[in-house]
Write an enzyme that holds these catalytic residues in place. Sequence first.
Site, PDB file in Angstrom:
ATOM      1  N   GLU A  75     -35.881  54.044 -51.278  1.00 52.12           N
ATOM      2  CA  GLU A  75     -34.722  53.154 -51.258  1.00 52.12           C
ATOM      3  C   GLU A  75     -35.010  51.973 -50.351  1.00 52.12           C
ATOM      4  OE1 GLU A  75     -31.807  57.024 -51.555  1.00 52.12           O
ATOM      5  OE2 GLU A  75     -31.592  55.659 -49.861  1.00 52.12           O
TER       6      GLU A  75
ATOM      7  N   LYS B 227     -34.654  49.740 -47.290  1.00 44.27           N
ATOM      8  CA  LYS B 227     -34.118  49.968 -45.949  1.00 44.27           C
ATOM      9  C   LYS B 227     -33.378  48.698 -45.553  1.00 44.27           C
ATOM     10  CE  LYS B 227     -35.336  51.540 -41.336  1.00 44.27           C
ATOM     11  NZ  LYS B 227     -34.393  50.694 -40.620  1.00 44.27           N
TER      12      LYS B 227
ATOM     13  N   ARG C  34     -25.341  51.482 -39.988  1.00 45.50           N
ATOM     14  CA  ARG C  34     -25.071  52.733 -40.676  1.00 45.50           C
ATOM     15  C   ARG C  34     -23.580  53.015 -40.629  1.00 45.50           C
ATOM     16  NH1 ARG C  34     -28.634  57.162 -41.039  1.00 45.50           N
ATOM     17  NH2 ARG C  34     -27.773  58.665 -42.520  1.00 45.50           N
TER      18      ARG C  34
ATOM     19  N   ARG D 283     -23.059  54.862 -36.721  1.00 41.32           N
ATOM     20  CA  ARG D 283     -24.045  55.888 -36.426  1.00 41.32           C
ATOM     21  C   ARG D 283     -23.764  56.581 -35.097  1.00 41.32           C
ATOM     22  NH1 ARG D 283     -30.309  54.288 -36.634  1.00 41.32           N
ATOM     23  NH2 ARG D 283     -31.106  55.778 -35.144  1.00 41.32           N
TER      24      ARG D 283
ATOM     25  N   GLU E 237     -24.960  51.922 -45.642  1.00 42.75           N
ATOM     26  CA  GLU E 237     -25.318  50.865 -44.691  1.00 42.75           C
ATOM     27  C   GLU E 237     -24.544  49.601 -45.077  1.00 42.75           C
ATOM     28  OE1 GLU E 237     -27.827  51.526 -42.324  1.00 42.75           O
ATOM     29  OE2 GLU E 237     -28.530  49.541 -41.731  1.00 42.75           O
TER      30      GLU E 237
ATOM     31  N   PHE F   8     -25.773  55.531 -49.957  1.00 40.20           N
ATOM     32  CA  PHE F   8     -26.961  56.279 -50.377  1.00 40.20           C
ATOM     33  C   PHE F   8     -26.798  57.791 -50.274  1.00 40.20           C
ATOM     34  CE2 PHE F   8     -27.882  54.280 -46.179  1.00 40.20           C
ATOM     35  CZ  PHE F   8     -27.810  55.421 -45.394  1.00 40.20           C
TER      36      PHE F   8
ATOM     37  N   ARG G 200     -33.902  64.461 -37.427  1.00 38.45           N
ATOM     38  CA  ARG G 200     -34.969  63.550 -37.781  1.00 38.45           C
ATOM     39  C   ARG G 200     -36.091  64.456 -38.234  1.00 38.45           C
ATOM     40  NH1 ARG G 200     -35.453  58.207 -36.279  1.00 38.45           N
ATOM     41  NH2 ARG G 200     -34.062  58.040 -34.529  1.00 38.45           N
TER      42      ARG G 200
ATOM     43  N   LYS H  76     -39.187  56.446 -42.799  1.00 39.72           N
ATOM     44  CA  LYS H  76     -38.977  55.009 -42.931  1.00 39.72           C
ATOM     45  C   LYS H  76     -40.324  54.310 -42.866  1.00 39.72           C
ATOM     46  CE  LYS H  76     -37.894  54.937 -38.075  1.00 39.72           C
ATOM     47  NZ  LYS H  76     -36.877  55.024 -37.080  1.00 39.72           N
TER      48      LYS H  76
END
Length: 536
Positions: free
Chosen positions: A212, A214, A219, A234, A264, A304, A376, A382
């Site tokens: 996707e 970025k 966020r 976020r 986002e 997303f 994470r 990313k």
Amino acid sequence: MTPFSEFAELCRALEASRGRLDKQHLVATFLTRVHADEVAPAVAFLTGRPLPASDPRGLGVRGLPAAPEASAAAPLTLADVADAFAAVADASGPGARHRRESRLAALAARASALEREIVARIIGGEMRTGISAGGVLGAIGEMAGADPEAVRRAALFLGDISAVAVLARAQGAAGLTRVAPRLFVPLSPMLAETGTDFSELLVAHGGRTALEYKYDGARVQVHGDGERVAIWTRRLSDVTASLPDVVGLVRRELRGAPLILDGEVVALAQTGRPLPFQELMRRFRRVHDVESAVARIPVAIHFFDCLLVEGRSLIDAPYAERWEALVRVTAGRHLAEREIVETAAAAQAFLDRALTAGHEGVIAKDLRSPYAPGGRGKRWFKLKVAETVDCVIVAADRGSGRRAGWLSNYHLAVRDAEGFAEVGKTFKGLSDREFAEMTERLRRLAVADDGYTVRVRPEVVVEVEYNEIQKSPTYPSGLALRFARIARLRDDKTPGQSTTLSELRALYERQFTTKGRDGIPTDAPSRASAAPSRPS
Ligand code: AMP
């Protein structure tokens, strides 16, 4: 109900006990005994909050008013204190301050000296009992006989330790493992790890990955149920009021409520291209006159992920399935640009497209993966292409904490007619050994020292990665590097070969060939005049 004196005694016992497990045990025992309706406030109080974490209200007072020694009235209970705090938080409008204070004074008048001390600490947000939020979570696990990992996961989902404790008390360990996202309770967003190589991540994702764009925005987590919509960042701050246009879109265009979506937001130029991040932040900081900001800085949202649809949690469903739900909810509109790829070449082509369209890079997502709040991991990668410039170090600040003894925060400059012009600072990118070596080196170049900052002869050249060049009101150069980080030492270059200010201005301008511009005045030379030297 539970006498508040028992809670105050618990605090005192916690203060006196030394070991982490002893403290945990004291709290676990207390939480088992306390009245079920008082579990939530007890946990909030233990973490220095008058109200549970999910309650957005504040008390609006500085401290506890003075009061005479406790009267002979019925002893104070935990519930009494919680009710008083709720009433204080509720007070608004004219005379609110007075009503808050008199409610607290009435509470103080019923409290013993120790109880008053504890109430004051709760209001002040500092319990001084030596037990952290993590310790309280440990105690909740001990009370329910639950695995610490299950408790931690429940906390990430519910975003509120009090809610975790209530659930644990009511449903035990089994309840904690069944936990699902709750509408209008924001959960910590899933995060991405940095990746470098498409072939490697294709292997990690089982041969196929969803790529996707970025987007370089903010966020947001959107919760919606009919007319009621709430949006969090976020860091879980509520930005609903800053984004009335997104709220409207959610109300009008989305189906499948009650729902929770992840996405986002980006600020847009009139041309429809994304604006630099700095512009979007202006919109978030705006408290007054939101309407004119909405007109001046329009935003786009790119969803997303879909965590809840028709009230049903999709957290544990594979990403492929969550995306399908998202497409149904949005009818395919307002989505992140996306492609499923199976080869590194196709991935590279998609990345090129993302960069050409003015975005930061791409995110690669494992189609088989569940949504991991706060996590994470290798399920999301990313990939960005960092821009770099060559800067000269002109000064350094002394470090503190782990970096004590080192010169560890470097002032970065580019060349200009008068010498060197500062454009940023960074303490990122060097290893411990490199910090030590750099400190030695800069000390030998020192020309002035005010005890904090050491100014040095401009001799050390470093290649600096950054995320964006911003207009700066503080640096005389007028420009600043956002998220600067030393990529490597460039001892192969002399200071005279470092990037010049006019090259940096040209790079700043070039951002707008891919990013939109919002009529920001600039004194930069025309794009054609200075071809920036790209580092080798
Ligand atoms: P970073 O801030 O560099 O750790 O990158 C992760 C951030 O990228 C997320 O927190 C999002 O704000 C942002 N982001 C932009 N586009 C996407 C996307 N398509 N999927 C997930 N995160 C995205």
